[in-house]
Enzyme design. Structure first.
Site, PDB file in Angstrom:
ATOM      1  N   LYS A 128       0.829  -1.196   0.000  1.00 13.27           N
ATOM      2  CA  LYS A 128       0.000   0.000   0.000  1.00 13.27           C
ATOM      3  C   LYS A 128       0.876   1.263   0.000  1.00 13.27           C
ATOM      4  CE  LYS A 128      -3.913  -2.295   2.313  1.00 13.27           C
ATOM      5  NZ  LYS A 128      -4.758  -2.383   3.529  1.00 13.27           N
ATOM      6  N   TYR A 147     -12.545  -3.986  -3.387  1.00 12.16           N
ATOM      7  CA  TYR A 147     -13.128  -4.356  -2.097  1.00 12.16           C
ATOM      8  C   TYR A 147     -14.552  -4.914  -2.232  1.00 12.16           C
ATOM      9  CZ  TYR A 147      -9.027  -2.779   0.380  1.00 12.16           C
ATOM     10  OH  TYR A 147      -7.734  -2.666   0.838  1.00 12.16           O
ATOM     11  N   ASN A 188      -1.839  -0.180   7.274  1.00 12.81           N
ATOM     12  CA  ASN A 188      -1.271  -1.489   7.617  1.00 12.81           C
ATOM     13  C   ASN A 188      -0.361  -2.057   6.533  1.00 12.81           C
ATOM     14  OD1 ASN A 188      -3.198  -2.230   5.796  1.00 12.81           O
ATOM     15  ND2 ASN A 188      -4.503  -3.343   7.225  1.00 12.81           N
ATOM     16  N   HIS A 206      -1.931  -5.235   1.453  1.00 11.89           N
ATOM     17  CA  HIS A 206      -3.133  -6.056   1.265  1.00 11.89           C
ATOM     18  C   HIS A 206      -2.679  -7.457   0.853  1.00 11.89           C
ATOM     19  CE1 HIS A 206      -6.866  -7.741  -0.126  1.00 11.89           C
ATOM     20  NE2 HIS A 206      -6.203  -8.149  -1.195  1.00 11.89           N
ATOM     21  N   GLU A 211      -9.324 -11.593  -7.148  1.00 16.53           N
ATOM     22  CA  GLU A 211      -8.503 -10.371  -7.086  1.00 16.53           C
ATOM     23  C   GLU A 211      -7.399 -10.345  -8.138  1.00 16.53           C
ATOM     24  OE1 GLU A 211      -9.006  -9.432  -2.298  1.00 16.53           O
ATOM     25  OE2 GLU A 211      -7.098 -10.196  -3.033  1.00 16.53           O
TER      26      GLU A 211
HETATM   27  P1  GDP Z   1      -7.321  -7.534   5.578  1.00 13.27           P
HETATM   28  O1  GDP Z   1      -7.693  -8.580   4.584  1.00 13.27           O
HETATM   29  O2  GDP Z   1      -6.476  -8.023   6.703  1.00 13.27           O
HETATM   30  O3  GDP Z   1      -6.764  -6.272   4.968  1.00 13.27           O
HETATM   31  O4  GDP Z   1      -8.694  -7.102   6.268  1.00 13.27           O
HETATM   32  P2  GDP Z   1     -10.181  -7.004   5.687  1.00 13.27           P
HETATM   33  O5  GDP Z   1     -10.289  -7.595   4.319  1.00 13.27           O
HETATM   34  O6  GDP Z   1     -11.103  -7.480   6.744  1.00 13.27           O
HETATM   35  O7  GDP Z   1     -10.353  -5.442   5.582  1.00 13.27           O
HETATM   36  C1  GDP Z   1      -9.784  -4.691   4.552  1.00 13.27           C
HETATM   37  C2  GDP Z   1      -9.563  -3.267   5.027  1.00 13.27           C
HETATM   38  O8  GDP Z   1     -10.776  -2.735   5.540  1.00 13.27           O
HETATM   39  C3  GDP Z   1      -8.561  -3.171   6.146  1.00 13.27           C
HETATM   40  O9  GDP Z   1      -7.230  -3.073   5.683  1.00 13.27           O
HETATM   41  C4  GDP Z   1      -9.035  -1.914   6.867  1.00 13.27           C
HETATM   42  O10 GDP Z   1      -8.563  -0.767   6.193  1.00 13.27           O
HETATM   43  C5  GDP Z   1     -10.539  -1.955   6.681  1.00 13.27           C
HETATM   44  N1  GDP Z   1     -11.179  -2.576   7.852  1.00 13.27           N
HETATM   45  C6  GDP Z   1     -11.443  -3.885   8.059  1.00 13.27           C
HETATM   46  N2  GDP Z   1     -12.030  -4.096   9.235  1.00 13.27           N
HETATM   47  C7  GDP Z   1     -12.164  -2.881   9.813  1.00 13.27           C
HETATM   48  C8  GDP Z   1     -12.718  -2.436  11.068  1.00 13.27           C
HETATM   49  O11 GDP Z   1     -13.204  -3.211  11.894  1.00 13.27           O
HETATM   50  N3  GDP Z   1     -12.666  -1.083  11.316  1.00 13.27           N
HETATM   51  C9  GDP Z   1     -12.135  -0.205  10.420  1.00 13.27           C
HETATM   52  N4  GDP Z   1     -12.111   1.094  10.748  1.00 13.27           N
HETATM   53  N5  GDP Z   1     -11.608  -0.591   9.238  1.00 13.27           N
HETATM   54  C10 GDP Z   1     -11.617  -1.902   8.931  1.00 13.27           C
HETATM   55 MG    MG Z   2      -9.202  -8.788   3.158  1.00  5.84          MG
END
Ligand code: GDP
Ligand code: MG
Length: 201
Positions: free
Chosen positions: A14, A54, A156, A159, A170
């Site tokens: 990112k 997403y 973070n 991805h 994806e």
């Molecule tokens: P990843 O696969 O570990 O990146 O996590 P996810 O696919 O669940 O979520 C993708 C992105 O959505 C994350 O990198 C966060 O930016 C956002 N996100 C996911 N869960 C949360 C949450 O509980 N709170 C907030 N504020 N953002 C979230």
């Molecule tokens: Mg994810």
């Protein structure tokens, strides 16, 4: 069925990962596992690309919305909305801002258990609680608490596809079929061949 060694996963460094000069560090983690880089590009994504990325999984919005509401409740705070979709819309809007703020590097890594192992090495979504030794746990300190307070996406660094079906959706979103290259590297023989030949004499 394809051999498990052909499993592929999408990784995106990112914008903050590039700004933090962590490209090499991140790639090293996957490469040293024995995974093979089969596609790579640097680009500034459009908001459309990010939104589509997403929303590839039709359940993602609901899941992220519910997860996010649960974490507000757990902290004793009031979520911005009780509707998971509305909460997820805020997350998506923030992700669009974050992911289009600078160049990213998209890559495809291939090898046995690629999806699971890349996630293991990458660590949990929230750097604050990500495990020691993981990339997110070791190289960045962001938390949902700070990100939510400042109404922005959590930074973070990376991805990584969350499951094989997610990776299969994806990868074509980021790469044309001809941009993903099939080739061999010598160490695959040691990782996967039934017999380890040609070591002695
Ligand atoms: P990843 O696969 O570990 O990146 O996590 P996810 O696919 O669940 O979520 C993708 C992105 O959505 C994350 O990198 C966060 O930016 C956002 N996100 C996911 N869960 C949360 C949450 O509980 N709170 C907030 N504020 N953002 C979230
Ligand atoms: Mg994810």
């Amino acid at each position: 069925m394809a051999h498990p060694k052909t499993e592929r996963t999408l990784v995106i460094v990112k914008p903050d990962g590039i700004q933090r000069a962590l490209i090499g560090e991140i790639m090293k983690r996957y490469e040293r596992l024995g995974l093979k880089l089969v596609a790579l590009k640097m680009m500034i994504p459009t908001e459309k690309m990010i939104e589509e990325h997403y929303l590839l999984d039709p359940n993602w919005k609901k899941n992220v919305g519910e997860k996010s509401i649960a974490s507000y409740v757990k902290k004793g705070e009031t979520p911005p909305s009780t509707d998971p979709i509305e909460v997820a819309n805020v997350v998506v809007a923030n992700l669009k801002k974050y992911m289009t703020s600078g160049p990213v590097i998209a890559m495809v890594w291939e090898g046995a258990h690629a999806v699971e192992l890349v996630r293991k090495v990458t660590g949990g979504t929230e750097p604050r609680s990500a495990g020691i030794g993981t990339i997110r746990g070791d190289f960045v300190l962001d938390s949902y608490q700070i990100a939510d307070t400042d109404n922005r996406a959590i930074r973070n660094l990376i991805h990584a596809s969350g499951s094989v079906p997610e990776a299969e959706m994806e990868i074509p979103h980021w790469f044309k079929p001809e941009e993903v290259i099939s080739y061999r590297v010598p160490h695959e023989a040691i990782l996967y061949d039934v017999e380890m030949k040609n070591i002695l004499g």
